[in-house]
Design a protein around this motif. Structure first.
Motif, short mmCIF file in Angstrom:
data_model
loop_
_atom_site.label_atom_id
_atom_site.label_comp_id
_atom_site.label_asym_id
_atom_site.label_seq_id
_atom_site.Cartn_x
_atom_site.Cartn_y
_atom_site.Cartn_z
N GLN A 129 4.26 3.99 8.02
CA GLN A 129 4.07 3.69 6.60
C GLN A 129 5.41 3.64 5.86
O GLN A 129 5.65 2.75 5.04
CB GLN A 129 3.16 4.73 5.95
CG GLN A 129 1.71 4.66 6.42
CD GLN A 129 0.83 5.63 5.66
OE1 GLN A 129 0.70 5.54 4.44
NE2 GLN A 129 0.23 6.58 6.36
N LEU A 130 6.27 4.60 6.15
CA LEU A 130 7.57 4.66 5.45
C LEU A 130 8.47 3.49 5.82
O LEU A 130 9.14 2.91 4.96
CB LEU A 130 8.27 5.99 5.75
CG LEU A 130 7.65 7.22 5.09
CD1 LEU A 130 8.27 8.50 5.63
CD2 LEU A 130 7.81 7.15 3.58
N SER A 131 8.49 3.12 7.09
CA SER A 131 9.33 1.99 7.49
C SER A 131 8.80 0.69 6.91
O SER A 131 9.57 -0.19 6.51
CB SER A 131 9.43 1.90 9.02
OG SER A 131 8.17 1.62 9.61
N ARG A 183 -4.85 11.07 -0.36
CA ARG A 183 -5.65 11.53 0.78
C ARG A 183 -6.75 10.51 1.09
O ARG A 183 -7.45 10.05 0.20
CB ARG A 183 -6.27 12.89 0.49
CG ARG A 183 -5.26 14.01 0.54
CD ARG A 183 -5.88 15.34 0.25
NE ARG A 183 -6.38 15.41 -1.12
CZ ARG A 183 -6.45 16.54 -1.82
NH1 ARG A 183 -6.06 17.66 -1.28
NH2 ARG A 183 -6.92 16.53 -3.05
N GLY A 184 -6.87 10.19 2.38
CA GLY A 184 -7.90 9.23 2.79
C GLY A 184 -9.12 9.94 3.35
O GLY A 184 -9.03 11.04 3.87
N ARG A 185 -10.25 9.30 3.22
CA ARG A 185 -11.49 9.86 3.79
C ARG A 185 -12.22 8.75 4.51
O ARG A 185 -12.46 7.70 3.96
CB ARG A 185 -12.38 10.46 2.69
CG ARG A 185 -11.80 11.74 2.14
CD ARG A 185 -12.56 12.24 0.92
NE ARG A 185 -11.93 13.43 0.37
CZ ARG A 185 -10.86 13.41 -0.43
NH1 ARG A 185 -10.32 12.27 -0.76
NH2 ARG A 185 -10.35 14.54 -0.89
N ALA A 186 -12.54 8.99 5.75
CA ALA A 186 -13.24 7.98 6.54
C ALA A 186 -14.49 8.60 7.14
O ALA A 186 -14.42 9.57 7.90
CB ALA A 186 -12.33 7.44 7.64
N GLY A 187 -15.65 8.07 6.81
CA GLY A 187 -16.90 8.60 7.33
C GLY A 187 -17.06 10.05 6.94
O GLY A 187 -16.88 10.44 5.80
N GLY A 188 -17.37 10.90 7.92
CA GLY A 188 -17.56 12.31 7.63
C GLY A 188 -16.28 13.10 7.69
O GLY A 188 -16.20 14.23 7.22
N GLY A 189 -15.22 12.51 8.27
CA GLY A 189 -13.97 13.26 8.42
C GLY A 189 -12.91 12.75 7.48
O GLY A 189 -13.16 11.96 6.59
N GLU A 190 -11.69 13.23 7.72
CA GLU A 190 -10.58 12.84 6.86
C GLU A 190 -9.65 11.91 7.62
O GLU A 190 -9.21 12.21 8.73
CB GLU A 190 -9.82 14.09 6.40
CG GLU A 190 -8.74 13.78 5.38
CD GLU A 190 -8.14 15.04 4.78
OE1 GLU A 190 -6.91 15.21 4.88
OE2 GLU A 190 -8.89 15.84 4.21
N ALA A 191 -9.38 10.74 7.05
CA ALA A 191 -8.46 9.79 7.67
C ALA A 191 -7.03 10.21 7.37
O ALA A 191 -6.79 11.09 6.54
CB ALA A 191 -8.73 8.39 7.13
N PRO A 214 -3.68 10.19 5.57
CA PRO A 214 -3.45 9.83 4.16
C PRO A 214 -2.51 8.64 4.02
O PRO A 214 -1.80 8.28 4.95
CB PRO A 214 -2.82 11.10 3.58
CG PRO A 214 -2.17 11.76 4.75
CD PRO A 214 -3.03 11.46 5.93
N THR A 215 -2.53 8.06 2.84
CA THR A 215 -1.63 6.95 2.52
C THR A 215 -0.43 7.49 1.76
O THR A 215 -0.58 8.23 0.79
CB THR A 215 -2.36 5.91 1.64
OG1 THR A 215 -3.49 5.41 2.37
CG2 THR A 215 -1.44 4.75 1.28
N PRO A 246 0.80 -1.24 0.00
CA PRO A 246 0.00 0.00 0.00
C PRO A 246 0.82 1.28 0.00
O PRO A 246 0.33 2.34 -0.38
CB PRO A 246 -0.84 -0.11 1.28
CG PRO A 246 -0.13 -1.13 2.13
CD PRO A 246 0.50 -2.08 1.17
N ASN A 247 2.11 1.18 0.42
CA ASN A 247 2.93 2.39 0.51
C ASN A 247 4.04 2.46 -0.53
O ASN A 247 4.99 3.23 -0.39
CB ASN A 247 3.52 2.50 1.92
CG ASN A 247 2.46 2.48 3.00
OD1 ASN A 247 2.48 1.61 3.86
ND2 ASN A 247 1.51 3.38 2.93
#
Length: 341
Positions: A147-149, A174-182, A184-185, A65-66
């Motif tokens: 994520q980087l490691s 950029r990630g989005r989860a529900g109504g807010g922002e998760a 990012p990846t 994923p990274n």
């Protein structure tokens, strides 16, 4: 891409450098967004960078994923288009390989050769843009380090030494989860300087350890280069050093102004009088130099401080490898329960 029924529609240009142009594009059949990098193969240097990136990304048999994922690579000569495969016997592909090996054009220079890389589209810019446009966040810092490691351990497990790790080459989805922002990846990208370490001649079935694969070409970006890279004798531990520079700069928001682009970039350094000197260069001149971590007047988790010092050790043997680094960062993250911004 240039055939009678193109597979992709180019929407807009999102980046440009001496090496190529990157477009946001749509897959016609699915309307999925992708990034398409167009590289003009008019000079041996361009061909070598393109093939290094292709060889590295096509050598990975699974996805992470990274790490940026290469969907496909298209080779275009004038009006003719073909999908490029690693180890292909295609005459066009072999002419590019010959160009890279000999350092001179091995095909008709009157023809227009292009490589098109189709990859993940990242909508959040690079790590510099993302972090420097926001207030510091412990949660984001922790997420980015993990994520980087994880990405670096994956690359080293796949015998790939990146050689040009820097915030410019780390892209954001950029990630989005529900109504807010998760959170990012991150995607480690730009493999034009990477090296795939091949198996040893003694036992070709046994994968070579990237920490025993010695390289001699000094390459990368000054502020992220390990001292041994400046000397031209190094292994994958140089990637650990570069990541140490990135993590230290991220935690303390240490930046410098790039002399060419005049952009503000994340990167730690050593002050010598009024000059700022890359850490690797300073350690090459004085291996016993004690790095001031943290450099700003604020506290830093003791385990984190020790880990960064080890990642930036002048002697590469004193640095953790990517697998130990990933484990230690996970332990630090879970022992440090304060995830508040």
């Amino acid at each position: 891409m240039v055939s009678s029924q193109p597979k992709y529609d180019l929407i807009r240009e999102v980046g440009r450098g001496s090496y190529g142009v990157v477009y946001e594009a749509l897959v016609r059949r699915t309307c999925a967004r992708v990034a398409v990098k167009k590289i003009r193969c008019h000079a041996p240097e361009n061909v070598e960078l393109a093939l290094r990136e292709f060889w590295a990304l096509s050598s990975i048999k699974s996805q992470h994923p990274n790490v940026i994922h290469l969907e496909e690579c298209i080779l275009q000569k004038d009006g003719m288009v073909q999908k490029m495969a690693h180890g292909s016997g295609s005459s066009l592909y072999l002419q590019l390989v010959e160009t890279s090996l000999k350092g001179e054009i091995a095909f008709d220079p009157r023809s227009a050769y292009y490589l098109w890389f189709v990859m993940d589209f990242c909508d959040g810019g690079d790590m510099n843009e993302y972090l420097l446009s926001r207030k510091p966040s412990r949660r984001t810092n922790t997420s980015f380090m993990l994520q980087l490691s994880s990405a670096l351990a994956f690359l080293h497990r796949n015998q790939i030494i990146h050689r040009d790790l820097k915030p410019d080459n780390i892209l954001i989805s950029r990630g989005r989860a529900g109504g807010g922002e998760a959170e990012p990846t991150l995607k480690v990208a730009d493999f034009g300087l990477s090296k795939v370490c091949s198996a040893s001649g003694q036992n070709p079935e046994e994968p070579v350890s990237v920490n025993k694969c010695f390289l001699s070409t000094a390459c990368g970006s000054d502020f992220y280069m390990a001292p041994e890279v400046w000397e031209g004798h190094y292994t994958a531990k140089a990637d650990i050093f570069a990541l140490g520079i990135i993590i230290w700069a991220m935690l303390e928001r240490i930046t410098f102004i790039d002399s060419e682009t005049k952009k503000e970039l994340l990167g730690s350094y050593v002050r010598q009088g009024t000059a700022i000197v890359p850490v690797g260069e300073a350690l090459l001149e004085n291996p016993k130099m004690e790095l001031l971590i943290p450099v700003k007047k604020k506290s830093m988790n003791g385990r984190m401080k020790q880990l960064i010092k080890e990642m930036l050790a002048a002697n590469p043997q004193d640095r953790p490898d990517a697998f130990e680094l990933e484990l230690r960062l996970v332990n630090i993250a879970f022992r440090d329960s304060s995830w508040d911004t």
